[in-house]
Design an enzyme around this catalytic site. Structure first.
Site: not given
Lengths: 491, 491
Positions: B208, B318, B349, B373
């Site tokens: 995931f 990750d 997280k 941005t």
């Protein structure tokens, strides 16, 4: 002395204050200097800070640092003490200027601090009374007839997730709402059709919608954004209507441009259907911003929406840069007076966090489909509440229209004065631009402006754009126009 | 009475407080109840709030609302007054429990409020001394030998942008750093190669990595995340090593599993190269979380990194769910003792905002390539500073290892007691899980647990996972283990 200690609450009577040795006051934020002042455009402190930062990350895009203790209202103060009138406002993201007291005060209300200390997974465990907060804040400024909201973090992810909403809707329209087949479920895990179908979003040449994979696939402004990255090869782009100015002298020609672009859209829809990559959604900015401040007519937008309806395609309006009052209406597409709302309208920037409004039929039919861990940012929602309060209280939409018209008129006069250098002045509210004869000319003008104390923005191949805050006043416009004129004259 | 008024600063002496009529204290956050208490799992206020919310957005994923005034430490209090021991903590995002005083206090320091009122475009106009803030906060916990940082907003966009860094690096490696060709520039605007080359990221079944297009293309956990959405068809997935437990009884077999998975990776790299979609990066979680709390051995990770090096492929770790101390080390991949750092490590997280650390060679060579941005969230950086301070001050990494071992031992005992229902207890630090014999059994156990006052998480096809905060203590583990055991026994 810190600005934080000198600025006063919005409703206090105006008082003159001293700041950087200059006396000033402002209708909207107290404590602005009387005008810009630049000693050395790239001073030694800025250079040192850039060098320090380059030890841990790229600084190839860094122009200058900002001193947040000293920047105020429309004025950007850098660490070397240079004071700029900021007409670009952090890439169009600052709604009320720097250090607006209403925004500074939000978290002085201690009950709001819990939303910072406790960020919940909004789509599983929203805070108590979350609907009431959303209704009071975000739904109070919902575009006409758009009754549903999906909160996100930034413009790119808002567009990404809105495309998924569109695909869900499109698949349901096409397959009558039946459940997924075994084959779809299996192939989906391999990223292959029919589980992951070949579906496209159509966008326009010059568009900017973000820099994640799908949002970048519909972005068509500059090669440097996309060179070297795999994107969706079969997503089509149509020509955006690029009008001849002045509009009143080119009515027939511009109508023909509209017709040509609309025919191209219809043609691409047919071609993509044949190619096996049907168009599920069309995304468009009310004014193409990064692409050059390209304005399409209300008639074009209405016809485009008709094409969407005829072909069962979702009409997605990207108001990331044009929304939150910048056009003089809360949402720029309100100027078009569309007969029905778009299916989706995305926002971010001045809204302080991303998200999209949508119609009821764009609701997902299953849970965990339009989902991620945070689903937005409750803390920033309460800052937005302050922004909306000020917009309403101070009648900033009216103000933006008035100052915008004033600024555009002044800009138009300057364009007329220098017809060999400038052309095509255009604008809605604070979203104002003019084009230069070429890119080097533009660069020189922007450099001249910066030396004289104006931070301006560029867009498209040759344009200069204004993206001031909503509290930009006529007195600021006068400073801008004066320096802009001088900067062109000195070419 | 609001918790916000009763909680005390971290260093104050422990005091007993009354809360919901129960007396409690905690080593880490004062004001916790003695244990959970549930009247009605889905009470009338929760139902009403859900109905209100469903008027403006989908609530298909909403379990329950959270009362932020009354939730404290490891305890989640819902608006009906049900008190749950929270072992899932907002999908693993809460580092220090609810209403931690150190986090509540950050914006009581008024100088920090300016970072909320003035969110700048970080990659163009960073705040003064931005490098010093990044160095003091983010670089103080950088993984070994990863000296560069790119700040982002969330896990998905961190992965998306890190892939772009990888593609830039890969193209430079392959073409010797030459400039873009005219053909590349032209084709890039059409999303076509060679400008937008066919390049792939390899991931693992069960992975995931997020829900934007590229991050979803490498996510391989569940069909519902991806059904109906176009994704990259040619991005390959390899088998993740799924070991037999207990590990000490299956050493040879698990080594064979490692070898098989690694061979598959090498095979896919070759196949994709032939297919014209070469693999530029491999992304992997140190522990596959959503996919089922699947642990790969340090040996597997070392060999995988070797394969990357051999093939000029970036190794992307990750740590969105496993990082920030949850494994008992700041970063879970530190357990693997890799000889050299991965090229990229992404986080989010518990880190409160996203981003990625990377090595020097992953720096982009041109500006505005890895850009958006906002480029992160300075306000949240200062909240993270408080979190890091508490982790260090209270030695929370040690604490997590100790409590994690204790909890895993207790869980292992329960698994042994119910061999027909449970198997494969496993964990690192607070990242703990066990598998159930099937999915319906898991659902029943989790439902039983919730009735008795535990919020737990599921993952993979049959597993139950713990994702408690870093201040989960043995006393909380005892409550969890007791209720978990009862919930299994009552099956």
């Amino acid at each position: 002395m810190s600005v934080l200690k000198t600025i006063n609450a919005v409703k206090q009577p105006r008082v003159k204050l001293e700041f950087l040795g200059v006396k000033w006051y402002s209708k909207f934020v107290q404590g602005e200097p009387a005008g810009p002042s630049v000693k050395e455009v790239y001073g030694p402190i800025n250079k040192r800070m850039k060098k320090e930062l380059s030890e841990i990350q790229t600084t190839l895009s860094v122009d200058r640092f900002i001193d947040l203790d000293r920047s105020i209202g429309n004025y950007f103060v850098d660490p070397d003490g240079n004071t700029f009138l900021d007409t670009y406002m952090q890439i169009a993201t600052v709604p009320l200027g720097y250090n607006h007291p209403a925004m500074l005060n939000v978290f002085k209300d201690q009950s709001k601090l819990k939303y910072i200390a406790n960020r919940t997974a909004l789509a599983m465990y929203p805070p108590s009374n979350w609907a009431q907060h959303l209704k009071r804040i975000l739904m109070s400024i919902a575009p006409p007839d758009m009754g549903y909201i999906c909160t996100q973090m930034c413009g790119a992810c808002s567009n990404e997730q809105s495309f998924k909403s569109v695909f869900i809707w499109y698949n349901r329209k096409r397959n009558g709402g039946r459940d997924f087949t075994k084959q779809e479920i299996e192939t989906s895990m391999h990223n292959k059709p029919p589980g992951c179908p070949n579906l496209a979003i159509l966008s326009f040449w010059g568009a900017f919608h973000g820099r994640t994979t799908s949002s970048l696939s519909v972005t068509r402004s500059k090669p440097i954004h996309r060179l070297g990255f795999p994107l969706f090869e079969h997503w089509p782009a149509a020509s955006f209507p690029l009008y001849k100015y002045p509009l009143e002298e080119n009515v027939r020609e511009n109508k023909q441009i509209d017709a040509k672009c609309l025919a191209e859209v219809e043609d691409l829809i047919q071609k993509n259907e044949k190619k096996g990559w049907p168009v599920a959604g069309i995304i468009i900015e009310p004014i193409q911003s990064e692409g050059g401040d390209n304005h399409a007519s209300p008639e074009f937008m209405k016809e485009l929406q008709k094409i969407c309806k005829k072909n069962t395609i979702a009409f997605i309006v990207d108001e990331v840069q044009t929304g939150c009052g910048a056009s003089g209406k809360m949402w720029c597409h309100e100027w078009f007076e569309l007969p029905t709302p778009p299916e989706v309208m995305t926002y971010s920037k001045k809204m302080l966090a991303g998200g999209y409004y949508h119609t009821q039929e764009m609701l997902p039919d299953k849970g965990f489909r339009i989902f991620n861990t945070w689903m937005g940012d409750p803390a920033r929602l309460f800052v937005l509440e302050a922004v909306i309060h000020v917009i309403k209280e101070q009648k900033l939409l009216e103000h933006v229209r008035k100052v915008g018209d004033y600024t555009l008129k002044g800009l138009t006069d300057i364009v007329k004065e220098f017809p060999n250098v400038l052309h095509s002045p255009r604008g809605r509210g604070s979203l104002i631009a003019a084009s230069c004869k070429d890119d080097p000319t533009r660069t020189k003008i922007l450099t001249n402006m910066k030396k004289k104390g104006i931070i301006g923005g560029s867009c498209g191949p040759t344009s200069i754009r204004l993206r001031p805050s909503l509290i930009f006043e006529e007195k600021h416009a006068n400073i801008f126009l004066d320096i802009f004129r001088q900067s062109v004259k000195e070419m």
